[in-house]
Design an enzyme around this catalytic site. Structure first.
Site, PDB file in Angstrom:
ATOM      1  N   ASP A  26       0.889  -1.000   0.050  1.00  0.00           N
ATOM      2  CA  ASP A  26       0.042  -0.111  -0.245  1.00  0.00           C
ATOM      3  C   ASP A  26       0.845   1.330  -0.047  1.00  0.00           C
ATOM      4  OD1 ASP A  26      -2.696   1.252  -0.449  1.00  0.00           O
ATOM      5  OD2 ASP A  26      -2.890   1.076   2.207  1.00  0.00           O
ATOM      6  N   ASN A  74     -10.559  -2.403  -4.684  1.00  0.00           N
ATOM      7  CA  ASN A  74      -9.711  -1.939  -6.038  1.00  0.00           C
ATOM      8  C   ASN A  74     -10.883  -1.254  -7.281  1.00  0.00           C
ATOM      9  OD1 ASN A  74      -7.087  -3.242  -4.950  1.00  0.00           O
ATOM     10  ND2 ASN A  74      -7.964  -1.113  -3.577  1.00  0.00           N
TER      11      ASN A  74
HETATM   12  C1  IPE Z   1      -5.355  -2.451   0.457  1.00  0.00           C
HETATM   13  O1  IPE Z   1      -5.016  -1.200  -0.191  1.00  0.00           O
HETATM   14  C2  IPE Z   1      -5.508  -3.449  -1.242  1.00  0.00           C
HETATM   15  C3  IPE Z   1      -4.158  -3.095  -2.032  1.00  0.00           C
HETATM   16  C4  IPE Z   1      -2.495  -2.947  -1.872  1.00  0.00           C
HETATM   17  C5  IPE Z   1      -4.130  -3.895  -2.739  1.00  0.00           C
HETATM   18  P1  IPE Z   1      -6.259  -0.503  -0.240  1.00  0.00           P
HETATM   19  O2  IPE Z   1      -6.034   0.798  -0.595  1.00  0.00           O
HETATM   20  O3  IPE Z   1      -7.573  -0.716  -1.196  1.00  0.00           O
HETATM   21  O4  IPE Z   1      -6.645  -0.716   1.127  1.00  0.00           O
HETATM   22  P2  IPE Z   1      -7.680   0.705   2.290  1.00  0.00           P
HETATM   23  O5  IPE Z   1      -9.423   1.073   1.347  1.00  0.00           O
HETATM   24  O6  IPE Z   1      -6.428   1.845   2.717  1.00  0.00           O
HETATM   25  O7  IPE Z   1      -8.392   0.008   2.931  1.00  0.00           O
HETATM   26  C1  IPE Z   2      -2.057   0.394  -3.179  1.00  0.00           C
HETATM   27  O1  IPE Z   2      -1.375   1.875  -3.283  1.00  0.00           O
HETATM   28  C2  IPE Z   2      -1.455  -0.431  -4.280  1.00  0.00           C
HETATM   29  C3  IPE Z   2      -3.905  -0.933  -4.571  1.00  0.00           C
HETATM   30  C4  IPE Z   2      -4.102  -0.816  -3.335  1.00  0.00           C
HETATM   31  C5  IPE Z   2      -3.633  -1.544  -6.459  1.00  0.00           C
HETATM   32  P1  IPE Z   2      -2.954   2.737  -2.952  1.00  0.00           P
HETATM   33  O2  IPE Z   2      -3.068   2.981  -4.588  1.00  0.00           O
HETATM   34  O3  IPE Z   2      -4.235   2.022  -2.361  1.00  0.00           O
HETATM   35  O4  IPE Z   2      -1.937   4.142  -2.423  1.00  0.00           O
HETATM   36  P2  IPE Z   2      -2.577   4.766  -1.770  1.00  0.00           P
HETATM   37  O5  IPE Z   2      -2.796   3.979  -0.211  1.00  0.00           O
HETATM   38  O6  IPE Z   2      -3.867   5.815  -2.567  1.00  0.00           O
HETATM   39  O7  IPE Z   2      -1.004   5.326  -1.513  1.00  0.00           O
HETATM   40 MG    MG Z   3      -3.988   2.888  -0.886  1.00  0.00          MG
END
Ligand code: IPE
Ligand code: IPE
Ligand code: MG
Length: 247
Positions: A26, A74
Site C-alpha cells: 500500500d 479496488n
Molecule cells: C489494500 O489497499 C489493497 C491492496 C494493496 C491491493 P487499499 O488501499 O485498497 O486498502 P484501504 O482502502 O486503505 O483499506
Molecule cells: C496500493 O496503493 C496499490 C493498490 C491498491 C492497487 P494505493 O493505490 O492504495 O495507494 P494509496 O493508499 O492511495 O497511497
Molecule cells: Mg491504499
C-alpha cells in the site's frame, strides 16, 4: 509501529526463515501525490518494488510469497486507474516471465481471475504454464482478491457437496475449509507485512491470518527496500509465537 523494535545487532537466522510471507503493498498513490505526480506513476514505481522484493525473497530462500496487488474493492476506483493497473500488470508479467523462469520461480494467482480483462487472463495463464514446473519459490499474486468473497465461494462449494449428498457435515473441519480456499496448496502466512502505515487488513486472507505475525511499516510501497525487508524478517525471528499456548 511494532511492539519490539528490531535490533541491528541481530542478523538473519537461516534456520527460522518464514515459509510464507504475505504483503499488502500500500501507498503507491500517496507516494505519487507527495511528488505531485499522477497516481499511476506511483503504481509504476511500485511495480519496480515488486520486482526487487521478489528477487530478495528468492535470494533469502522464502518458499511462498503472496502479494496483494488488487482487491475486490479496488474495482470501485476510477475506471482510468483500474485500466492503468491492468495494463501495468500485463506489462509486468511480460517483462518478468524470463526472470521468473531463470530464477526457478513459479507464478500462481489467487482471487476472481475471471473478472480480469481477457488479455490479462491470457498473459497470466501463459506465464503460469511457462513457470509451473519451477520449484525454487512460489509467487502468488492476489488479483481481484477479497477474503470475504473467498469465504462466500468456499461456503457455496461446500454447501453444494453437502446438498448432493457427497459429504456429511462431520467432514467439515478447519482443515477441510482451508482445502476449499484459493490458498489450498499454501501454508498459512507466518508474516503479514503492510506498507503505507494503515493498521488494517483490508479484506486480505481473513481466514489464513489467524496466527500470522503482523508488521506495519510507514514506508510507502514504492520506497520499500531490501534493507528494511531484512530488518522486518529479523524482527519476526525475535518474536515468540505461542499459538494460544503457554511456554
Ligand atoms: C489494500 O489497499 C489493497 C491492496 C494493496 C491491493 P487499499 O488501499 O485498497 O486498502 P484501504 O482502502 O486503505 O483499506
Ligand atoms: C496500493 O496503493 C496499490 C493498490 C491498491 C492497487 P494505493 O493505490 O492504495 O495507494 P494509496 O493508499 O492511495 O497511497
Ligand atoms: Mg491504499
Amino acid at each position: 509501529m511494532n511492539s519490539k523494535s528490531s535490533s541491528s545487532s541481530h542478523t538473519l537466522e537461516p534456520s527460522n526463515i518464514p515459509s510464507h510471507i504475505a504483503i499488502i503493498m500500500d501507498g503507491n498513490g500517496r507516494w505519487a501525490k507527495k511528488r505531485l505526480l499522477h497516481r499511476v506513476k506511483g503504481h509504476e514505481k511500485g511495480s519496480e518494488t515488486v520486482r526487487a522484493i521478489v528477487r530478495s525473497c528468492r535470494e533469502i530462500g522464502i518458499p511462498h510469497l503472496t502479494l496483494y496487488a488488487f482487491s475486490t474493492e479496488n474495482w470501485q476506483r476510477p475506471k482510468t486507474e483500474v485500466a492503468a493497473l491492468m495494463t501495468l500488470l500485463k506489462k509486468f508479467l511480460k517483462s518478468e516471465q524470463q526472470e521468473l523462469t531463470e530464477n526457478n520461480i513459479r507464478l500462481n494467482t489467487i482471487g476472481q481471475i475471471e473478472r480480469l480483462p481477457a488479455d490479462v487472463q491470457e498473459t497470466l495463464s501463459q506465464v503460469m504454464s511457462a513457470t509451473q514446473k519451477n520449484d525454487g519459490m512460489q509467487l502468488n499474486l492476489a488479483l481481484s482478491y477479497g477474503g470475504r468473497a473467498e469465504i462466500v465461494k468456499m461456503v457455496k462449494d461446500i454447501a453444494k457437496k453437502v446438498n448432493s449428498g457427497k459429504i456429511g457435515l462431520d467432514v467439515i473441519t478447519p482443515e477441510f475449509i482451508s482445502e476449499h480456499l484459493y490458498t489450498s496448496q499454501l501454508p498459512d502466512p507466518d508474516l503479514l507485512i503492510r506498507t503505507g502505515g494503515d493498521m488494517r487488513v483490508s479484506n486480505f486472507l481473513l481466514w489464513q491470518i489467524a496466527y500470522t505475525e503482523i508488521y506495519v511499516t510507514n514506508t510507502l510501497w514504492p520506497d520499500f527496500e531490501k534493507e528494511e525487508f531484512i530488518k522486518i524478517l529479523i524482527d519476526f525471528q525475535q518474536r515468540e509465537r505461542r499459538f494460544g499456548k503457554i511456554r
